[in-house]
Write a protein that holds these residues in place. Structure first.
Motif, PDB file in Angstrom:
ATOM      1  N   VAL A  35      51.728  44.560  -4.148  1.00  0.00           N
ATOM      2  CA  VAL A  35      52.548  45.685  -3.701  1.00  0.00           C
ATOM      3  C   VAL A  35      51.746  46.478  -2.679  1.00  0.00           C
ATOM      4  O   VAL A  35      50.619  46.890  -2.950  1.00  0.00           O
ATOM      5  CB  VAL A  35      52.921  46.586  -4.910  1.00  0.00           C
ATOM      6  N   VAL A  37      51.628  49.766  -0.546  1.00  0.00           N
ATOM      7  CA  VAL A  37      52.166  51.105  -0.316  1.00  0.00           C
ATOM      8  C   VAL A  37      51.146  51.971   0.429  1.00  0.00           C
ATOM      9  O   VAL A  37      51.461  52.612   1.423  1.00  0.00           O
ATOM     10  CB  VAL A  37      52.526  51.795  -1.666  1.00  0.00           C
ATOM     11  N   SER A  38      49.897  51.980  -0.044  1.00  0.00           N
ATOM     12  CA  SER A  38      48.893  52.942   0.444  1.00  0.00           C
ATOM     13  C   SER A  38      48.610  52.772   1.929  1.00  0.00           C
ATOM     14  O   SER A  38      48.551  51.662   2.446  1.00  0.00           O
ATOM     15  CB  SER A  38      47.584  52.766  -0.330  1.00  0.00           C
ATOM     16  N   ASN A  43      49.917  59.577   1.196  1.00  0.00           N
ATOM     17  CA  ASN A  43      50.298  58.814   0.010  1.00  0.00           C
ATOM     18  C   ASN A  43      51.700  59.230  -0.389  1.00  0.00           C
ATOM     19  O   ASN A  43      52.264  60.155   0.209  1.00  0.00           O
ATOM     20  CB  ASN A  43      49.262  58.930  -1.116  1.00  0.00           C
ATOM     21  N   ASN A  46      52.553  62.829  -0.668  1.00  0.00           N
ATOM     22  CA  ASN A  46      52.320  63.750   0.455  1.00  0.00           C
ATOM     23  C   ASN A  46      53.312  63.631   1.608  1.00  0.00           C
ATOM     24  O   ASN A  46      53.180  64.346   2.591  1.00  0.00           O
ATOM     25  CB  ASN A  46      50.910  63.549   1.024  1.00  0.00           C
ATOM     26  N   TYR A  69      43.975  48.955   0.651  1.00  0.00           N
ATOM     27  CA  TYR A  69      43.702  48.840  -0.792  1.00  0.00           C
ATOM     28  C   TYR A  69      44.773  48.037  -1.542  1.00  0.00           C
ATOM     29  O   TYR A  69      45.191  48.436  -2.622  1.00  0.00           O
ATOM     30  CB  TYR A  69      43.588  50.223  -1.444  1.00  0.00           C
ATOM     31  N   TRP A  71      45.913  45.503  -3.894  1.00  0.00           N
ATOM     32  CA  TRP A  71      45.359  44.695  -4.988  1.00  0.00           C
ATOM     33  C   TRP A  71      45.958  43.313  -4.905  1.00  0.00           C
ATOM     34  O   TRP A  71      47.175  43.187  -4.825  1.00  0.00           O
ATOM     35  CB  TRP A  71      45.723  45.362  -6.334  1.00  0.00           C
ATOM     36  N   MET A 117      40.874  42.897  -3.453  1.00  0.00           N
ATOM     37  CA  MET A 117      41.633  43.950  -2.790  1.00  0.00           C
ATOM     38  C   MET A 117      41.451  43.807  -1.280  1.00  0.00           C
ATOM     39  O   MET A 117      40.349  43.503  -0.826  1.00  0.00           O
ATOM     40  CB  MET A 117      41.076  45.291  -3.261  1.00  0.00           C
ATOM     41  N   ARG A 146      55.181  54.705  -9.154  1.00  0.00           N
ATOM     42  CA  ARG A 146      54.093  55.563  -9.626  1.00  0.00           C
ATOM     43  C   ARG A 146      54.107  55.681 -11.148  1.00  0.00           C
ATOM     44  O   ARG A 146      53.064  55.688 -11.794  1.00  0.00           O
ATOM     45  CB  ARG A 146      54.206  56.967  -9.017  1.00  0.00           C
ATOM     46  N   TYR A 266      38.173  54.371 -11.180  1.00  0.00           N
ATOM     47  CA  TYR A 266      39.439  53.993 -10.544  1.00  0.00           C
ATOM     48  C   TYR A 266      40.642  54.669 -11.215  1.00  0.00           C
ATOM     49  O   TYR A 266      41.626  55.027 -10.563  1.00  0.00           O
ATOM     50  CB  TYR A 266      39.579  52.464 -10.618  1.00  0.00           C
ATOM     51  N   ILE A 269      41.772  57.966  -9.892  1.00  0.00           N
ATOM     52  CA  ILE A 269      42.155  57.941  -8.467  1.00  0.00           C
ATOM     53  C   ILE A 269      43.536  57.302  -8.292  1.00  0.00           C
ATOM     54  O   ILE A 269      44.380  57.796  -7.541  1.00  0.00           O
ATOM     55  CB  ILE A 269      41.126  57.112  -7.650  1.00  0.00           C
ATOM     56  N   SER A 273      46.921  60.607  -8.688  1.00  0.00           N
ATOM     57  CA  SER A 273      45.533  61.026  -8.952  1.00  0.00           C
ATOM     58  C   SER A 273      45.511  62.237  -9.879  1.00  0.00           C
ATOM     59  O   SER A 273      46.517  62.940 -10.032  1.00  0.00           O
ATOM     60  CB  SER A 273      44.840  61.388  -7.638  1.00  0.00           C
ATOM     61  N   GLU A 275      44.205  65.101  -9.456  1.00  0.00           N
ATOM     62  CA  GLU A 275      44.491  66.361  -8.752  1.00  0.00           C
ATOM     63  C   GLU A 275      45.997  66.535  -8.542  1.00  0.00           C
ATOM     64  O   GLU A 275      46.568  67.584  -8.844  1.00  0.00           O
ATOM     65  CB  GLU A 275      43.780  66.392  -7.383  1.00  0.00           C
ATOM     66  N   ILE A 276      46.629  65.482  -8.009  1.00  0.00           N
ATOM     67  CA  ILE A 276      48.069  65.589  -7.714  1.00  0.00           C
ATOM     68  C   ILE A 276      48.859  65.671  -9.021  1.00  0.00           C
ATOM     69  O   ILE A 276      49.849  66.395  -9.113  1.00  0.00           O
ATOM     70  CB  ILE A 276      48.534  64.424  -6.813  1.00  0.00           C
ATOM     71  N   MET A 279      49.069  69.178 -10.184  1.00  0.00           N
ATOM     72  CA  MET A 279      50.052  69.964  -9.418  1.00  0.00           C
ATOM     73  C   MET A 279      51.474  69.619  -9.872  1.00  0.00           C
ATOM     74  O   MET A 279      52.325  70.503 -10.006  1.00  0.00           O
ATOM     75  CB  MET A 279      49.899  69.661  -7.922  1.00  0.00           C
TER      76      MET A 279
HETATM   77  C1  LIG Z   1      41.024  49.017  -7.101  1.00  0.00           C
HETATM   78  C2  LIG Z   1      42.188  49.614  -6.367  1.00  0.00           C
HETATM   79  C3  LIG Z   1      43.404  48.943  -6.328  1.00  0.00           C
HETATM   80  C4  LIG Z   1      44.481  49.474  -5.629  1.00  0.00           C
HETATM   81  N1  LIG Z   1      45.653  48.756  -5.567  1.00  0.00           N
HETATM   82  C5  LIG Z   1      46.635  49.172  -4.735  1.00  0.00           C
HETATM   83  C6  LIG Z   1      47.775  48.341  -4.497  1.00  0.00           C
HETATM   84  O1  LIG Z   1      47.927  47.233  -5.033  1.00  0.00           O
HETATM   85  N2  LIG Z   1      48.721  48.777  -3.628  1.00  0.00           N
HETATM   86  C7  LIG Z   1      48.619  49.980  -2.995  1.00  0.00           C
HETATM   87  O2  LIG Z   1      49.513  50.317  -2.220  1.00  0.00           O
HETATM   88  N3  LIG Z   1      47.550  50.807  -3.210  1.00  0.00           N
HETATM   89  C8  LIG Z   1      46.557  50.420  -4.055  1.00  0.00           C
HETATM   90  N4  LIG Z   1      45.443  51.211  -4.250  1.00  0.00           N
HETATM   91  C9  LIG Z   1      45.362  52.489  -3.577  1.00  0.00           C
HETATM   92  C10 LIG Z   1      45.504  53.660  -4.507  1.00  0.00           C
HETATM   93  O3  LIG Z   1      46.816  53.748  -4.996  1.00  0.00           O
HETATM   94  C11 LIG Z   1      45.069  54.876  -3.674  1.00  0.00           C
HETATM   95  O4  LIG Z   1      43.675  54.780  -3.484  1.00  0.00           O
HETATM   96  C12 LIG Z   1      45.429  56.154  -4.331  1.00  0.00           C
HETATM   97  O5  LIG Z   1      46.823  56.317  -4.340  1.00  0.00           O
HETATM   98  C13 LIG Z   1      44.796  57.334  -3.591  1.00  0.00           C
HETATM   99  O6  LIG Z   1      45.158  57.330  -2.233  1.00  0.00           O
HETATM  100  P1  LIG Z   1      44.041  57.472  -1.103  1.00  0.00           P
HETATM  101  O7  LIG Z   1      42.921  56.582  -1.397  1.00  0.00           O
HETATM  102  O8  LIG Z   1      44.739  57.380   0.194  1.00  0.00           O
HETATM  103  O9  LIG Z   1      43.481  58.942  -1.309  1.00  0.00           O
HETATM  104  P2  LIG Z   1      44.091  60.310  -0.786  1.00  0.00           P
HETATM  105  O10 LIG Z   1      45.557  60.389  -1.096  1.00  0.00           O
HETATM  106  O11 LIG Z   1      43.652  60.532   0.602  1.00  0.00           O
HETATM  107  O12 LIG Z   1      43.323  61.330  -1.752  1.00  0.00           O
HETATM  108  C14 LIG Z   1      41.940  61.651  -1.602  1.00  0.00           C
HETATM  109  C15 LIG Z   1      41.647  62.834  -2.523  1.00  0.00           C
HETATM  110  O13 LIG Z   1      42.458  63.969  -2.154  1.00  0.00           O
HETATM  111  C16 LIG Z   1      43.257  64.379  -3.242  1.00  0.00           C
HETATM  112  N5  LIG Z   1      44.595  64.769  -2.747  1.00  0.00           N
HETATM  113  C17 LIG Z   1      45.390  64.081  -1.886  1.00  0.00           C
HETATM  114  N6  LIG Z   1      46.545  64.731  -1.706  1.00  0.00           N
HETATM  115  C18 LIG Z   1      46.493  65.847  -2.466  1.00  0.00           C
HETATM  116  C19 LIG Z   1      47.397  66.917  -2.720  1.00  0.00           C
HETATM  117  N7  LIG Z   1      48.618  66.958  -2.173  1.00  0.00           N
HETATM  118  N8  LIG Z   1      46.991  67.875  -3.581  1.00  0.00           N
HETATM  119  C20 LIG Z   1      45.769  67.838  -4.171  1.00  0.00           C
HETATM  120  N9  LIG Z   1      44.881  66.848  -3.980  1.00  0.00           N
HETATM  121  C21 LIG Z   1      45.235  65.867  -3.146  1.00  0.00           C
HETATM  122  C22 LIG Z   1      43.378  63.150  -4.163  1.00  0.00           C
HETATM  123  O14 LIG Z   1      43.627  63.530  -5.511  1.00  0.00           O
HETATM  124  C23 LIG Z   1      41.984  62.525  -4.000  1.00  0.00           C
HETATM  125  O15 LIG Z   1      41.058  63.175  -4.836  1.00  0.00           O
HETATM  126  C24 LIG Z   1      44.363  50.730  -4.975  1.00  0.00           C
HETATM  127  C25 LIG Z   1      43.154  51.431  -5.024  1.00  0.00           C
HETATM  128  C26 LIG Z   1      42.075  50.875  -5.690  1.00  0.00           C
HETATM  129  C27 LIG Z   1      40.771  51.651  -5.703  1.00  0.00           C
END
Ligand SMILES: Cc1cc2nc3c(=O)[nH]c(=O)nc-3n(C[C@H](O)[C@H](O)[C@H](O)COP(=O)(O)OP(=O)(O)OC[C@H]3O[C@@H](n4cnc5c(N)ncnc54)[C@H](O)[C@@H]3O)c2cc1C
Length: 289
Positions: A35, A37-38, A43, A46, A69, A71, A117, A146, A266, A269, A273, A275-276, A279
């Motif tokens: 899947v 999405v990221s 995200n 947001n 990212y 998976w 990944m 989610r 992980y 995160i 996450s 943090e979100i 909220m």
């Molecule tokens: C091992 C692994 C497997 C994964 N598998 C997949 C997958 O199969 N498919 C896929 O699409 N994604 C996948 N992901 C991605 C994962 O879903 C994202 O890393 C996660 O959603 C966080 O997004 P980001 O890394 O862009 O961080 P960001 O969204 O940039 O966040 C960074 C920090 O800012 C904080 N933050 C962001 N927005 C806000 C807000 N509005 N308010 C307060 N705090 C905020 C977050 O809590 C975090 O601490 C994977 C990640 C990992 C590590």
């Protein structure tokens, strides 16, 4: 996770033809999926996705964007790619050999060493109408994704807590320091008591959230959020404390607790996450009372 989340998406939203072609082989273990999405800089919580899909003639779409990212990306036979259309978000079924789809090399990760990944670069991929799920004027499928991710992460957290606790407890009973098993030192006993409390509380909260969901309680969203935050943060703390109990033996590579320590990060995160989630819990509470 590599099969569960794509399967749930297909089961809930795909057409009968799409289920036959893509869901059946997944369930039979003959295919694997991912899947996507990221994206960098956004995200689901947001705002709109930056990967876009535009209509290309009567029967097709053109897809453009980059996904991070993902998976299982280096191994998947097909991808469920989320993209924004003028009518709202939609899912596009992209087979691995789709023209214009580039699959990045596997990223090295801190934990979950077995997971592969990688990123996807989508350069003007042409996708036929029959490979599209949606578009939808609402964001229900993204919210559902989610929720399923959160449920999976809560289960992983509970398992991780249990395995760390059992491993550290058995070590503390057997390992001697100063001629006594370390469990007889109050500091170690207190740590184990704290971990047992976290373990039991995490299980109970997860069950309460499941019960709220089963009974359609109006607290469901808030409770699922609380369970996600608590269980995943409890897993992180448990892995750290269990490693501490095991001393040098905990730090040696390839032991279960050191592995869990790396995996646990992980959990806070991914999905929504910590943090979100906080909220969103606050928003849900505001709506309720
Ligand atoms: C091992 C692994 C497997 C994964 N598998 C997949 C997958 O199969 N498919 C896929 O699409 N994604 C996948 N992901 C991605 C994962 O879903 C994202 O890393 C996660 O959603 C966080 O997004 P980001 O890394 O862009 O961080 P960001 O969204 O940039 O966040 C960074 C920090 O800012 C904080 N933050 C962001 N927005 C806000 C807000 N509005 N308010 C307060 N705090 C905020 C977050 O809590 C975090 O601490 C994977 C990640 C990992 C590590």
């Amino acid at each position: 996770a590599a099969t569960t989340i794509p399967s749930r998406l297909l089961a809930a939203y795909a057409s009968e033809e799409q289920k036959k072609k893509y869901l059946s082989p997944l369930l039979e273990g003959c295919a694997s999926a991912a899947v996507a999405v990221s994206e960098a800089g956004m995200n689901i919580e947001n705002g709109p996705l930056t990967t876009s899909a535009t209509v290309a003639g009567e029967d097709a779409w053109t897809l453009q964007g980059t996904k991070n990212y993902v998976w299982n990306a280096p191994l998947a036979d097909f991808f469920l790619v989320a993209a924004e259309t003028e009518q709202g978000p939609a899912w596009f079924l992209l087979e691995r050999d789709t023209a214009g789809l580039e699959i990045g090399l596997a990223d090295k990760t801190l934990g979950f060493q077995g997971c592969a990944m990688g990123s996807l670069t989508i350069n003007n991929c042409q996708v036929d109408n029959d490979l599209v799920i949606g578009p939808c004027s609402n964001r229900n499928s993204l919210t559902a994704l989610r929720k399923w991710q959160n449920e999976a992460l809560i289960s992983i957290a509970l398992g991780l807590i249990e395995r760390c606790y059992i491993t550290a407890l058995s070590y503390a009973k057997q390992h001697k320091s100063g001629g006594r098993p370390i469990i007889s030192y109050q500091e170690i006993g207190f740590k184990l008591a704290e971990i047992m409390t976290l373990d039991q509380t995490a299980q109970l909260l997860a069950m309460k959230a499941s019960w709220a969901q089963e009974t359609n309680s109006r607290d469901t969203d808030a409770l699922l959020g609380c369970a996600k935050v608590f269980c995943c943060e409890a897993a992180e703390k448990t892995a750290s404390e269990c490693l501490q109990i095991m001393g040098g033996a905990g730090y040696v590579k390839d032991n279960l607790v050191a592995e869990s320590f790396q995996d646990a990060k992980y959990l806070t995160i991914a999905g929504v996450s910590s943090e979100i989630s906080r909220m969103m819990i606050a928003d849900a509470v505001l709506e309720m009372y």
